[in-house]
Design an enzyme around this catalytic site. Structure first.
Site, PDB file in Angstrom:
ATOM      1  N   ASP A   1      56.688  28.655  33.466  1.00  0.00           N
ATOM      2  CA  ASP A   1      57.771  29.609  33.239  1.00  0.00           C
ATOM      3  C   ASP A   1      57.407  30.648  32.174  1.00  0.00           C
ATOM      4  O   ASP A   1      56.388  30.518  31.481  1.00  0.00           O
ATOM      5  CB  ASP A   1      59.069  28.870  32.862  1.00  0.00           C
ATOM      6  CG  ASP A   1      58.872  27.811  31.784  1.00  0.00           C
ATOM      7  OD1 ASP A   1      57.799  27.782  31.157  1.00  0.00           O
ATOM      8  OD2 ASP A   1      59.795  27.013  31.563  1.00  0.00           O
TER       9      ASP A   1
ATOM     10  N   ASN B   1      69.157  18.796  28.460  1.00  0.00           N
ATOM     11  CA  ASN B   1      70.093  18.696  29.584  1.00  0.00           C
ATOM     12  C   ASN B   1      69.362  18.306  30.876  1.00  0.00           C
ATOM     13  O   ASN B   1      69.924  18.393  31.954  1.00  0.00           O
ATOM     14  CB  ASN B   1      70.845  20.027  29.772  1.00  0.00           C
ATOM     15  CG  ASN B   1      69.906  21.198  30.017  1.00  0.00           C
ATOM     16  OD1 ASN B   1      68.704  21.005  30.185  1.00  0.00           O
ATOM     17  ND2 ASN B   1      70.447  22.400  30.056  1.00  0.00           N
TER      18      ASN B   1
ATOM     19  N   HIS C   1      66.586  19.769  31.994  1.00  0.00           N
ATOM     20  CA  HIS C   1      65.880  20.845  32.702  1.00  0.00           C
ATOM     21  C   HIS C   1      64.374  20.623  32.693  1.00  0.00           C
ATOM     22  O   HIS C   1      63.817  20.034  31.768  1.00  0.00           O
ATOM     23  CB  HIS C   1      66.279  22.246  32.208  1.00  0.00           C
ATOM     24  CG  HIS C   1      65.746  22.672  30.890  1.00  0.00           C
ATOM     25  ND1 HIS C   1      66.531  23.272  29.925  1.00  0.00           N
ATOM     26  CD2 HIS C   1      64.498  22.639  30.360  1.00  0.00           C
ATOM     27  CE1 HIS C   1      65.785  23.575  28.883  1.00  0.00           C
ATOM     28  NE2 HIS C   1      64.555  23.203  29.119  1.00  0.00           N
TER      29      HIS C   1
ATOM     30  N   GLU D   1      67.789  24.775  35.355  1.00  0.00           N
ATOM     31  CA  GLU D   1      68.936  24.254  34.624  1.00  0.00           C
ATOM     32  C   GLU D   1      69.811  23.390  35.531  1.00  0.00           C
ATOM     33  O   GLU D   1      69.710  23.474  36.766  1.00  0.00           O
ATOM     34  CB  GLU D   1      69.759  25.443  34.095  1.00  0.00           C
ATOM     35  CG  GLU D   1      68.985  26.352  33.135  1.00  0.00           C
ATOM     36  CD  GLU D   1      68.872  25.779  31.722  1.00  0.00           C
ATOM     37  OE1 GLU D   1      69.044  24.565  31.532  1.00  0.00           O
ATOM     38  OE2 GLU D   1      68.604  26.576  30.803  1.00  0.00           O
TER      39      GLU D   1
END
Ligand code: GLP
Length: 241
Positions: A67, A136, A138, A143
């Site tokens: 990313d 979370n 990810h 997400e």
């Protein structure tokens, strides 16, 4: 899935680096999928050390990163381009043309996502994909709620990710709001996956991801469906298991 229990961060880094180096030794022209964040820094440091000792050769290795923030230039010290050069590329003998990241400065998301997806395909896919895990769940910047069938795409970062990453920026307002990321589908196409986790703050999400239900609400849970996943985590990160 294999789980390697490491004592602490240093042990996790060395154990994970051993797996990456085994890949490079077994297939010198392999395609490594690489990750950023604080977790892999020790792993990269270990690889650099082994390279300097003469035990590793990166001259034929190719890399694709997971990313990149949209809107950050290569020169920005928070870009993943900068991170990768600082922590690995500039310290080993990998030819710069063999290293790839999404281009954060390309404003046309569709064009950039298509380019990066095709690039990964043209390299023959990823042999070993390294991943960290967000609080979370990810992976990359996928997400919670993101569908499992996406290739490279542009995402809006969640508040919790912006919050977690603001420590690296002057303020939360300076954290980019979007990023380019390999999608879950791209990640799942890697032949092997190595995921690393360290620290008590990751314990709950590690438990949910690997022992909870497989759901887009916990993106990393999809890894339970991959047939070659290795988790290397330290005692603290495994404390909820
Ligand atoms: C970042 C990255 C992820 C990384 C994760 C965890 O936002 N995009 O690739 O795995 O968050 O980061 P850290 O290792 O610093 O906890």
């Amino acid at each position: 899935m294999r789980i390697y229990h490491a004592k602490d961060y240093a042990d996790m880094s060395r154990k994970a680096a051993n797996i990456v180096s085994a890949q490079v030794i077994m297939k010198p022209n392999c395609v490594l999928g690489l990750a950023t964040g604080s977790t892999p820094i020790g792993l990269y440091k270990q690889l650099v050390e082994w390279f300097k000792k003469g035990d590793l050769d990166f001259s034929e290795v190719m890399t694709v990163n997971l990313d990149e923030y949209k809107g950050l230039s290569r020169e920005n010290d928070q870009s993943y381009y900068y991170f990768m050069h600082q922590n690995l590329f500039d310290q080993v003998n990998i030819p710069v043309e063999n290293t790839h990241l999404p281009n954060g400065m390309e404003p046309d998301s569709q064009k950039e996502c298509k380019r990066y997806t095709e690039l990964i395909q043209s390299l023959g896919g990823v042999d070993l994909q390294l991943l960290g895990i967000g609080h979370n769940g990810h992976i990359g910047f996928n997400e919670p709620g993101e569908s499992f069938d996406k290739q490279v795409h542009c995402v809006d970062l969640t508040e919790s990710t912006i919050e977690a990453n603001k420590r690296f920026f002057a303020s939360a307002d300076d954290v980019p709001k979007q990023a380019y990321t390999m999608g879950i589908k791209t990640i799942m196409q890697a032949k092997k996956i190595l995921i690393i986790a360290s620290g008590e703050d990751k314990a709950e999400i590690v438990h949910k991801a690997f022992f909870g239900p497989i759901t887009p609400q916990v993106p990393a849970s999809v890894l339970q469906l991959h047939n070659d996943v290795t988790l290397v985590a330290d005692e603290a990160a495994l404390s909820s298991l």
